[in-house]
Design a protein around this motif. Structure first.
Motif, PDB file in Angstrom:
ATOM      1  N   VAL A   1       0.827  -1.213   0.000  1.00  0.00           N
ATOM      2  CA  VAL A   1       0.000   0.000   0.000  1.00  0.00           C
ATOM      3  C   VAL A   1       0.863   1.266   0.000  1.00  0.00           C
ATOM      4  O   VAL A   1       0.790   2.068  -0.934  1.00  0.00           O
ATOM      5  CB  VAL A   1      -0.970   0.020   1.201  1.00  0.00           C
ATOM      6  N   ASN A   2       1.694   1.451   1.034  1.00  0.00           N
ATOM      7  CA  ASN A   2       2.455   2.699   1.136  1.00  0.00           C
ATOM      8  C   ASN A   2       3.367   2.924  -0.069  1.00  0.00           C
ATOM      9  O   ASN A   2       3.436   4.033  -0.610  1.00  0.00           O
ATOM     10  CB  ASN A   2       3.290   2.707   2.422  1.00  0.00           C
TER      11      ASN A   2
ATOM     12  N   SER B   1       1.325   3.930  -2.993  1.00  0.00           N
ATOM     13  CA  SER B   1       0.869   5.313  -2.836  1.00  0.00           C
ATOM     14  C   SER B   1       1.965   6.300  -3.232  1.00  0.00           C
ATOM     15  O   SER B   1       1.707   7.301  -3.921  1.00  0.00           O
ATOM     16  CB  SER B   1       0.441   5.555  -1.387  1.00  0.00           C
ATOM     17  N   ASN B   2       3.195   6.008  -2.834  1.00  0.00           N
ATOM     18  CA  ASN B   2       4.314   6.876  -3.197  1.00  0.00           C
ATOM     19  C   ASN B   2       4.546   6.890  -4.708  1.00  0.00           C
ATOM     20  O   ASN B   2       4.767   7.955  -5.305  1.00  0.00           O
ATOM     21  CB  ASN B   2       5.587   6.408  -2.486  1.00  0.00           C
TER      22      ASN B   2
ATOM     23  N   VAL C   1       2.330   6.266  -7.028  1.00  0.00           N
ATOM     24  CA  VAL C   1       1.198   6.974  -7.641  1.00  0.00           C
ATOM     25  C   VAL C   1       1.396   8.481  -7.557  1.00  0.00           C
ATOM     26  O   VAL C   1       1.167   9.215  -8.533  1.00  0.00           O
ATOM     27  CB  VAL C   1      -0.132   6.554  -6.977  1.00  0.00           C
ATOM     28  N   GLY C   2       1.842   8.968  -6.389  1.00  0.00           N
ATOM     29  CA  GLY C   2       2.076  10.400  -6.230  1.00  0.00           C
ATOM     30  C   GLY C   2       3.112  10.922  -7.201  1.00  0.00           C
ATOM     31  O   GLY C   2       2.947  11.998  -7.807  1.00  0.00           O
TER      32      GLY C   2
ATOM     33  N   THR D   1      -6.892  -1.965  -1.250  1.00  0.00           N
ATOM     34  CA  THR D   1      -6.623  -0.589  -0.814  1.00  0.00           C
ATOM     35  C   THR D   1      -5.744   0.132  -1.828  1.00  0.00           C
ATOM     36  O   THR D   1      -5.993   1.294  -2.173  1.00  0.00           O
ATOM     37  CB  THR D   1      -5.949  -0.590   0.574  1.00  0.00           C
ATOM     38  N   ALA D   2      -4.724  -0.567  -2.313  1.00  0.00           N
ATOM     39  CA  ALA D   2      -3.841   0.025  -3.330  1.00  0.00           C
ATOM     40  C   ALA D   2      -4.610   0.319  -4.608  1.00  0.00           C
ATOM     41  O   ALA D   2      -4.431   1.376  -5.228  1.00  0.00           O
ATOM     42  CB  ALA D   2      -2.669  -0.910  -3.602  1.00  0.00           C
TER      43      ALA D   2
ATOM     44  N   LEU E   1      -6.527   3.524  -4.168  1.00  0.00           N
ATOM     45  CA  LEU E   1      -5.639   4.686  -4.237  1.00  0.00           C
ATOM     46  C   LEU E   1      -5.321   5.048  -5.686  1.00  0.00           C
ATOM     47  O   LEU E   1      -5.314   6.219  -6.065  1.00  0.00           O
ATOM     48  CB  LEU E   1      -4.336   4.382  -3.491  1.00  0.00           C
TER      49      LEU E   1
ATOM     50  N   SER F   1      -6.601   8.436  -8.154  1.00  0.00           N
ATOM     51  CA  SER F   1      -5.517   9.350  -8.511  1.00  0.00           C
ATOM     52  C   SER F   1      -5.834  10.072  -9.828  1.00  0.00           C
ATOM     53  O   SER F   1      -6.755   9.710 -10.552  1.00  0.00           O
ATOM     54  CB  SER F   1      -4.199   8.581  -8.644  1.00  0.00           C
TER      55      SER F   1
END
Length: 304
Positions: free
Chosen positions: A95-96, A99-100, A102-103, A146-147, A150, A154
């Motif tokens: 997940v984390n 998320s990084n 994707v950002g 969850t991923a 996210l 986006s």
């Protein structure tokens, strides 16, 4: 020429993507492979980066320096029982880290292609289409879902590729898969406990790699189900391996899922309806029998 960065390139799918790109007469991408540690594929025809996707600064610096147009994220913590035992580590990787990525892709207008799983479903009504409602029953599936959310929320161009029970062979592989596990165990005369109350559509790694590259080449966005076309129980998969390699199937002990005492619950029957992939990606998966024959050819080359 667009630049393609693949994370997790040392894994089975990652190495098959590398292999597929090297077979092009005129590669459609400038290729950058990345994974933790040394390059297991070991060719010099592309750039390789030692990259841990959980280390944000390292990832951001690499992407800033090399400016890829497309990222295929094959890196994951995919051991389902390990995710159940260590949910914090699973969340960090599944997940984390996503998320990084994707950002970064949002800021740099990068097409982000992410590998997900049939385990986002509970297995009560498989096989599934892309718009069926997910309902994961274990930590791994919950974190992969969850991923997915996210990514879908986006602003970057994104593609999610769900797949099932990937099998194949490469020169240097850190984790086994169901075909190699069954073959090696039965060849050594080990009794193996195999569930007969779960059903899957096993996926040849070459088919999945080709689908990912088609998505990248065509800039195809959205959610895609990619798997093999044959539905088997897990026990039937192992029995087919035994039959193909003329191994003693009496070593196969058929079990109910509950009797194995695994940390993570598994969905009963997944499987995918592949019409979207057929129509939009011209996806043509091998049958399981064809996949085993291809593995035979590859094993002979490795042993030559």
């Amino acid at each position: 020429m667009k630049k393609l960065l693949v994370t997790g390139s040392n894994g089975l799918l990652g190495q098959k993507i590398t292999e597929a790109i090297l077979k092009y007469e005129q590669p459609p991408f400038e290729y950058i492979a990345s994974s933790r540690g040394v390059d297991r594929y070991g060719e010099s025809a592309y750039l390789y980066l030692d990259l841990d996707i959980t280390q944000y600064e390292q990832v951001a610096e690499a992407i800033d320096r090399h400016q890829p147009d497309v990222i295929i994220n094959t890196a994951a913590m995919a051991n389902v029982d390990a995710c159940e035992r260590n949910p914090e580590k699973s969340y960090e990787v599944n997940v984390n880290a996503v998320s990084n990525l994707v950002g970064i892709c949002e800021r740099k207008n990068i097409h982000f292609i992410h590998l997900s799983t049939d385990f986002v479903f509970d297995g009560e009504e498989g096989p599934y289409e892309e718009d069926d409602l997910p309902n994961p029953v274990n930590t791994y599936g919950k974190h992969k879902l969850t991923a997915e959310k996210l990514i879908q929320q986006s602003t970057c161009r994104w593609s999610i590729v769900r797949t099932i029970l990937v099998y194949g062979i490469v020169r240097d592989l850190s984790r086994s898969n169901i075909v190699l596990w069954a073959k090696n165990a039965l060849e050594s005369g080990q009794s193996i406990r195999v569930v007969n109350d779960q059903w899957r559509m096993p996926t040849l790694a070459e088919d999945l790699a080709k689908a990912c590259l088609t998505i990248a080449e065509r800039s195809a966005t959205g959610l895609y189900h990619i798997s093999g076309k044959d539905m088997f129980s897990i026990c039937e998969i192992v029995e087919a391996v035994a039959e193909h390699y003329h191994l003693d199937a009496s070593f196969i002990c058929k079990e109910q899922s509950a009797s194995l005492g695994q940390d993570a619950r598994r969905p009963k029957r997944t499987g995918f309806i592949l019409e979207k992939a057929y129509e939009r990606l011209d996806y043509v998966p091998h049958s399981f029998g064809e996949g085993l024959k291809l593995l035979d050819e590859q094993l002979k080359l490795l042993q030559a």
